[in-house]
Design a protein around this motif. Sequence first.
Motif, PDB file in Angstrom:
ATOM      1  N   GLN A  77     -25.278  75.665  -5.543  1.00 24.21           N
ATOM      2  CA  GLN A  77     -23.852  75.844  -5.820  1.00 24.21           C
ATOM      3  C   GLN A  77     -23.184  76.847  -4.883  1.00 24.21           C
ATOM      4  O   GLN A  77     -21.964  76.991  -4.894  1.00 24.21           O
ATOM      5  CB  GLN A  77     -23.617  76.255  -7.283  1.00 24.21           C
ATOM      6  CG  GLN A  77     -24.185  77.612  -7.675  1.00 24.21           C
ATOM      7  CD  GLN A  77     -25.594  77.501  -8.209  1.00 24.21           C
ATOM      8  OE1 GLN A  77     -26.324  76.572  -7.896  1.00 24.21           O
ATOM      9  NE2 GLN A  77     -25.971  78.455  -9.070  1.00 24.21           N
ATOM     10  N   GLN A  78     -23.992  77.534  -4.066  1.00 27.04           N
ATOM     11  CA  GLN A  78     -23.410  78.496  -3.127  1.00 27.04           C
ATOM     12  C   GLN A  78     -23.400  77.985  -1.681  1.00 27.04           C
ATOM     13  O   GLN A  78     -23.214  78.753  -0.746  1.00 27.04           O
ATOM     14  CB  GLN A  78     -24.183  79.814  -3.202  1.00 27.04           C
ATOM     15  CG  GLN A  78     -24.021  80.530  -4.534  1.00 27.04           C
ATOM     16  CD  GLN A  78     -24.819  81.822  -4.603  1.00 27.04           C
ATOM     17  OE1 GLN A  78     -25.240  82.373  -3.586  1.00 27.04           O
ATOM     18  NE2 GLN A  78     -25.037  82.315  -5.813  1.00 27.04           N
ATOM     19  N   THR A 223     -16.305  82.330  -5.262  1.00 25.13           N
ATOM     20  CA  THR A 223     -16.949  81.019  -5.329  1.00 25.13           C
ATOM     21  C   THR A 223     -16.349  80.045  -4.318  1.00 25.13           C
ATOM     22  O   THR A 223     -16.651  78.852  -4.358  1.00 25.13           O
ATOM     23  CB  THR A 223     -16.825  80.431  -6.749  1.00 25.13           C
ATOM     24  OG1 THR A 223     -15.435  80.374  -7.124  1.00 25.13           O
ATOM     25  CG2 THR A 223     -17.579  81.275  -7.753  1.00 25.13           C
TER      26      THR A 223
END
Length: 256
Positions: A77-78, A223
């Motif tokens: 997710q990064q 994010t």
Amino acid sequence: MKTTALHRFPPFSVHLFETLPSTNQTLWNLLDQGAEPGTVVIATQQTAGRGQWGRQWYSPAGGLYLSVAIAANLPAQQSFQMTLCSAWGIATALRDRRIPVSLKWPNDLILGERKFGGILTETKVQQGKITQAVVGVGINWANPVPETGINLQSFQANQPSCPIASLEMLAVVTLLGIVSGNEYCSTEGIETLLPSYQKLLTTIGRSVWVNGCRGVIVGISPTGDLRVSLCPGQSVNSVAAQEIYLKPGTISLGYG
């Protein structure tokens, strides 16, 4: 830019081509054959270049099309961090050489308010972790460009000096920018890099409309989302909010 030892990257193994369908795909093929991080594929033309969200990347002869394999140690997710860090690293490396490159979220390089280049990061994931990563970059050197684009040779023709004298020099600066940006992010963290990244954004303070509501771009979240501050009295989906986050691909910011 803070100077860091590039200890996570082995010596580069560079593969040069005149024309390829896609430097990213060629590099993935090499990785499938056992190539290691630090492998680089460079071409001056692509016939099937790829952009973000499956778009075709116009890649005529005379440009710089470069892909490098990176040893990423990130949760899946990064993965956005590699694009942001690469863009910041390239822009910073070019600005150090008096080429005033700025950024358009999330993956475009801007020069003179026109599109100068773009970045496509691709990854392979296993058990929620990135196991392999390829960062691909297309930069306009001497190739024809659309009205919203600019190439470096035409920009430098109107400058008192020519700090990037060749396509080879541009390739070296670009590659070192990718490596430095990702190394800095790895050692210092995305939160430390974000203020510097945001200083290079062309869209901070720009008014935008989101689902019929007016807001102002104020920055990027940790994010990787676009932060938009809604104007007083505005709401999204009938819910009042002072600030909303937008994912890449949900809003078009244009050029100029």
